[in-house]
Design a protein around this motif. Sequence first.
Motif, PDB file in Angstrom:
ATOM      1  N   THR A  49      37.640  74.066  -0.419  1.00 16.58           N
ATOM      2  CA  THR A  49      36.449  74.719   0.107  1.00 16.58           C
ATOM      3  C   THR A  49      35.665  75.402  -1.003  1.00 16.58           C
ATOM      4  O   THR A  49      36.254  76.029  -1.883  1.00 16.58           O
ATOM      5  N   ALA A  50      34.335  75.294  -0.945  1.00 17.91           N
ATOM      6  CA  ALA A  50      33.429  76.064  -1.800  1.00 17.91           C
ATOM      7  C   ALA A  50      32.569  76.922  -0.872  1.00 17.91           C
ATOM      8  O   ALA A  50      32.032  76.414   0.120  1.00 17.91           O
ATOM      9  N   ARG A  51      32.462  78.224  -1.174  1.00 17.83           N
ATOM     10  CA  ARG A  51      31.694  79.145  -0.336  1.00 17.83           C
ATOM     11  C   ARG A  51      30.569  79.775  -1.146  1.00 17.83           C
ATOM     12  O   ARG A  51      30.807  80.269  -2.254  1.00 17.83           O
ATOM     13  N   LEU A  52      29.372  79.794  -0.563  1.00 17.30           N
ATOM     14  CA  LEU A  52      28.225  80.418  -1.205  1.00 17.30           C
ATOM     15  C   LEU A  52      27.852  81.663  -0.415  1.00 17.30           C
ATOM     16  O   LEU A  52      27.811  81.630   0.816  1.00 17.30           O
ATOM     17  N   SER A  53      27.563  82.738  -1.150  1.00 12.51           N
ATOM     18  CA  SER A  53      27.094  83.953  -0.490  1.00 12.51           C
ATOM     19  C   SER A  53      26.094  84.665  -1.389  1.00 12.51           C
ATOM     20  O   SER A  53      26.067  84.465  -2.599  1.00 12.51           O
ATOM     21  N   GLY A  54      25.292  85.494  -0.776  1.00 11.08           N
ATOM     22  CA  GLY A  54      24.280  86.288  -1.461  1.00 11.08           C
ATOM     23  C   GLY A  54      23.437  86.968  -0.403  1.00 11.08           C
ATOM     24  O   GLY A  54      23.266  86.416   0.690  1.00 11.08           O
ATOM     25  N   PRO A  55      22.896  88.147  -0.679  1.00 12.35           N
ATOM     26  CA  PRO A  55      22.167  88.903   0.341  1.00 12.35           C
ATOM     27  C   PRO A  55      21.036  88.131   1.018  1.00 12.35           C
ATOM     28  O   PRO A  55      20.808  88.288   2.218  1.00 12.35           O
ATOM     29  N   ALA A  56      20.322  87.271   0.290  1.00 11.91           N
ATOM     30  CA  ALA A  56      19.179  86.555   0.864  1.00 11.91           C
ATOM     31  C   ALA A  56      19.528  85.145   1.335  1.00 11.91           C
ATOM     32  O   ALA A  56      18.661  84.423   1.810  1.00 11.91           O
ATOM     33  N   PHE A  57      20.801  84.749   1.206  1.00  8.41           N
ATOM     34  CA  PHE A  57      21.197  83.377   1.502  1.00  8.41           C
ATOM     35  C   PHE A  57      22.047  83.298   2.762  1.00  8.41           C
ATOM     36  O   PHE A  57      22.811  84.207   3.056  1.00  8.41           O
ATOM     37  N   PRO A  58      21.942  82.170   3.504  1.00  6.55           N
ATOM     38  CA  PRO A  58      22.862  81.984   4.627  1.00  6.55           C
ATOM     39  C   PRO A  58      24.269  81.764   4.094  1.00  6.55           C
ATOM     40  O   PRO A  58      24.446  81.154   3.039  1.00  6.55           O
ATOM     41  N   GLU A  59      25.269  82.280   4.804  1.00  2.00           N
ATOM     42  CA  GLU A  59      26.675  82.049   4.424  1.00  2.00           C
ATOM     43  C   GLU A  59      26.910  80.546   4.505  1.00  2.00           C
ATOM     44  O   GLU A  59      26.770  79.944   5.572  1.00  2.00           O
ATOM     45  N   THR A  60      27.222  79.909   3.392  1.00  3.93           N
ATOM     46  CA  THR A  60      27.309  78.449   3.310  1.00  3.93           C
ATOM     47  C   THR A  60      28.705  78.039   2.874  1.00  3.93           C
ATOM     48  O   THR A  60      29.219  78.537   1.878  1.00  3.93           O
ATOM     49  N   THR A  61      29.307  77.116   3.627  1.00  5.13           N
ATOM     50  CA  THR A  61      30.654  76.638   3.321  1.00  5.13           C
ATOM     51  C   THR A  61      30.660  75.118   3.272  1.00  5.13           C
ATOM     52  O   THR A  61      30.175  74.467   4.194  1.00  5.13           O
ATOM     53  N   PHE A  62      31.186  74.573   2.181  1.00  9.37           N
ATOM     54  CA  PHE A  62      31.381  73.127   2.056  1.00  9.37           C
ATOM     55  C   PHE A  62      32.876  72.891   1.959  1.00  9.37           C
ATOM     56  O   PHE A  62      33.554  73.469   1.123  1.00  9.37           O
ATOM     57  N   ARG A  63      33.390  72.028   2.835  1.00  9.31           N
ATOM     58  CA  ARG A  63      34.819  71.716   2.848  1.00  9.31           C
ATOM     59  C   ARG A  63      34.971  70.205   2.763  1.00  9.31           C
ATOM     60  O   ARG A  63      34.289  69.463   3.457  1.00  9.31           O
ATOM     61  N   GLY A  64      35.851  69.745   1.878  1.00  3.68           N
ATOM     62  CA  GLY A  64      36.080  68.313   1.726  1.00  3.68           C
ATOM     63  C   GLY A  64      37.426  68.045   1.078  1.00  3.68           C
ATOM     64  O   GLY A  64      38.096  68.950   0.587  1.00  3.68           O
ATOM     65  N   LYS A  65      37.815  66.775   1.081  1.00  6.55           N
ATOM     66  CA  LYS A  65      39.071  66.345   0.464  1.00  6.55           C
ATOM     67  C   LYS A  65      39.046  66.743  -1.014  1.00  6.55           C
ATOM     68  O   LYS A  65      38.063  66.518  -1.715  1.00  6.55           O
ATOM     69  N   ARG A  66      40.129  67.331  -1.500  1.00  2.00           N
ATOM     70  CA  ARG A  66      40.188  67.816  -2.886  1.00  2.00           C
ATOM     71  C   ARG A  66      40.247  66.654  -3.874  1.00  2.00           C
ATOM     72  O   ARG A  66      41.077  65.765  -3.741  1.00  2.00           O
ATOM     73  N   ARG A  67      39.348  66.677  -4.867  1.00  2.00           N
ATOM     74  CA  ARG A  67      39.347  65.712  -5.977  1.00  2.00           C
ATOM     75  C   ARG A  67      38.875  66.439  -7.220  1.00  2.00           C
ATOM     76  O   ARG A  67      37.935  67.201  -7.160  1.00  2.00           O
ATOM     77  N   SER A  68      39.530  66.212  -8.323  1.00  2.00           N
ATOM     78  CA  SER A  68      39.139  66.818  -9.609  1.00  2.00           C
ATOM     79  C   SER A  68      39.078  68.340  -9.515  1.00  2.00           C
ATOM     80  O   SER A  68      38.236  68.959 -10.155  1.00  2.00           O
ATOM     81  N   GLY A  69      39.914  68.952  -8.680  1.00  2.00           N
ATOM     82  CA  GLY A  69      39.940  70.400  -8.561  1.00  2.00           C
ATOM     83  C   GLY A  69      38.798  70.985  -7.754  1.00  2.00           C
ATOM     84  O   GLY A  69      38.577  72.195  -7.779  1.00  2.00           O
ATOM     85  N   GLN A  70      38.039  70.143  -7.057  1.00  2.00           N
ATOM     86  CA  GLN A  70      36.906  70.598  -6.241  1.00  2.00           C
ATOM     87  C   GLN A  70      36.934  69.865  -4.899  1.00  2.00           C
ATOM     88  O   GLN A  70      37.541  68.804  -4.780  1.00  2.00           O
ATOM     89  N   PRO A  71      36.216  70.407  -3.904  1.00  2.00           N
ATOM     90  CA  PRO A  71      36.046  69.620  -2.684  1.00  2.00           C
ATOM     91  C   PRO A  71      35.195  68.391  -3.006  1.00  2.00           C
ATOM     92  O   PRO A  71      34.388  68.425  -3.930  1.00  2.00           O
ATOM     93  N   SER A  72      35.376  67.306  -2.257  1.00  2.00           N
ATOM     94  CA  SER A  72      34.593  66.085  -2.489  1.00  2.00           C
ATOM     95  C   SER A  72      33.808  65.735  -1.219  1.00  2.00           C
ATOM     96  O   SER A  72      33.868  66.439  -0.217  1.00  2.00           O
ATOM     97  N   LEU A  73      33.108  64.623  -1.270  1.00  2.00           N
ATOM     98  CA  LEU A  73      32.310  64.171  -0.121  1.00  2.00           C
ATOM     99  C   LEU A  73      33.160  63.470   0.932  1.00  2.00           C
ATOM    100  O   LEU A  73      32.651  63.121   1.991  1.00  2.00           O
ATOM    101  N   PHE A  74      34.446  63.283   0.669  1.00  2.00           N
ATOM    102  CA  PHE A  74      35.324  62.617   1.621  1.00  2.00           C
ATOM    103  C   PHE A  74      35.815  63.629   2.656  1.00  2.00           C
ATOM    104  O   PHE A  74      36.267  64.708   2.300  1.00  2.00           O
ATOM    105  N   LYS A  75      35.705  63.260   3.931  1.00  2.00           N
ATOM    106  CA  LYS A  75      36.065  64.140   5.055  1.00  2.00           C
ATOM    107  C   LYS A  75      35.300  65.453   4.983  1.00  2.00           C
ATOM    108  O   LYS A  75      35.801  66.517   5.336  1.00  2.00           O
ATOM    109  N   ALA A  76      34.062  65.410   4.516  1.00  2.64           N
ATOM    110  CA  ALA A  76      33.296  66.623   4.218  1.00  2.64           C
ATOM    111  C   ALA A  76      32.671  67.261   5.456  1.00  2.64           C
ATOM    112  O   ALA A  76      32.301  66.582   6.410  1.00  2.64           O
ATOM    113  N   GLU A  77      32.561  68.592   5.369  1.00  5.98           N
ATOM    114  CA  GLU A  77      31.884  69.403   6.384  1.00  5.98           C
ATOM    115  C   GLU A  77      31.026  70.428   5.652  1.00  5.98           C
ATOM    116  O   GLU A  77      31.482  71.037   4.693  1.00  5.98           O
ATOM    117  N   LEU A  78      29.794  70.625   6.119  1.00  2.56           N
ATOM    118  CA  LEU A  78      28.899  71.637   5.563  1.00  2.56           C
ATOM    119  C   LEU A  78      28.426  72.520   6.702  1.00  2.56           C
ATOM    120  O   LEU A  78      27.915  72.010   7.708  1.00  2.56           O
TER     121      LEU A  78
END
Length: 194
Positions: A49-78
Amino acid sequence: MTFELLPYRTKPKKGETPKAGLEGNVGHFGPVIVERCPLYRPLEKGMDTARLSGPAFPETTFRGKRRSGQPSLFKAELTLDGRAAELRFNARALKKGDRALRIAYDGREYVYSSEGLGKANVLEREGVRVSIELGRQIPPADIASAGTATGPVDAVDLAIAIVLQEVDTDVLTLSGAALSSPFALMQHFSDRAE
């Protein structure tokens, strides 16, 4: 509008999970941070999972199958503020335009594409373009990300473009797909085993 995102890593205290990601100030939208855990966590069943936050931004979460130490586009949810976006991409397409990630959210249609490995990633919707590419080198071994936004860009546009910087999107280019094909094959077998 131009902006810069800097990589960061935390050194956790005992019992805490390390964090890594990007942070910066995005024009009049102010501070933003994207974080993910660089460690493999077996209880997450191969997802990351990668999570974005900031006072002016919507709480944003990207979740996907782990590849190269990051979430990927496989089985992804935003999700943005708890509302899901629809994601579509064709990993088998041969043309660059056909390999792009298509995102539908709140009546908007986005196209997210990569201009090539090590080149800019671009998020576009009608009248808006957010481009993020490799920026200046930060000694000893990090590289900043340099962003440019044109058109009537808003916090949703920026949140999507920025959170995707912490996602493995190599499959959006033919060369990235070819380089990652051994991993894709292993992932295929691991998906079937679940």
